[in-house]
Design a protein around this motif. Structure first.
Motif: not given
Length: 93
Positions: A68-93
């Motif tokens: 259960l921990t592994a199943v929910f850890a994967l979307p957590t990591i992917l969500g954090v990476i996606y949100l970090a990429a959005i924040r990076y794109n917003n700062k550099h545009n």
């Protein structure tokens, strides 16, 4: 267009927070449960039967907290990476 993007980011942020909460709760509850109880007492028995079919009996000797921990850890990591990429794109545009 901007409102749709904002709604998408809010949804992904909420989903990431929920997945992170489930990940932490399952990780710590499994750890604390293993410290406080004897693992031999955690055996579970499940009976699956159909009205006209065979009956199956499953005996589980281990809890699935780590799965259960592994199943929910994967979307957590992917969500954090996606949100970090959005924040990076917003700062550099």
């Amino acid at each position: 267009m901007k409102k749709e993007k904002s709604l998408k980011v809010k949804f992904i942020t909420t989903f990431t927070v929920i997945c992170a909460s489930v990940t932490f709760i399952s990780a710590f509850s499994g750890f604390l449960l293993s410290l406080s109880t004897d693992t031999k007492k955690l055996d579970s028995l499940g009976i699956i039967s159909g009205t006209d079919g065979p009956t199956a009996v499953f005996v589980a000797g281990q809890s699935s907290f780590y799965l259960l921990t592994a199943v929910f850890a994967l979307p957590t990591i992917l969500g954090v990476i996606y949100l970090a990429a959005i924040r990076y794109n917003n700062k550099h545009n």
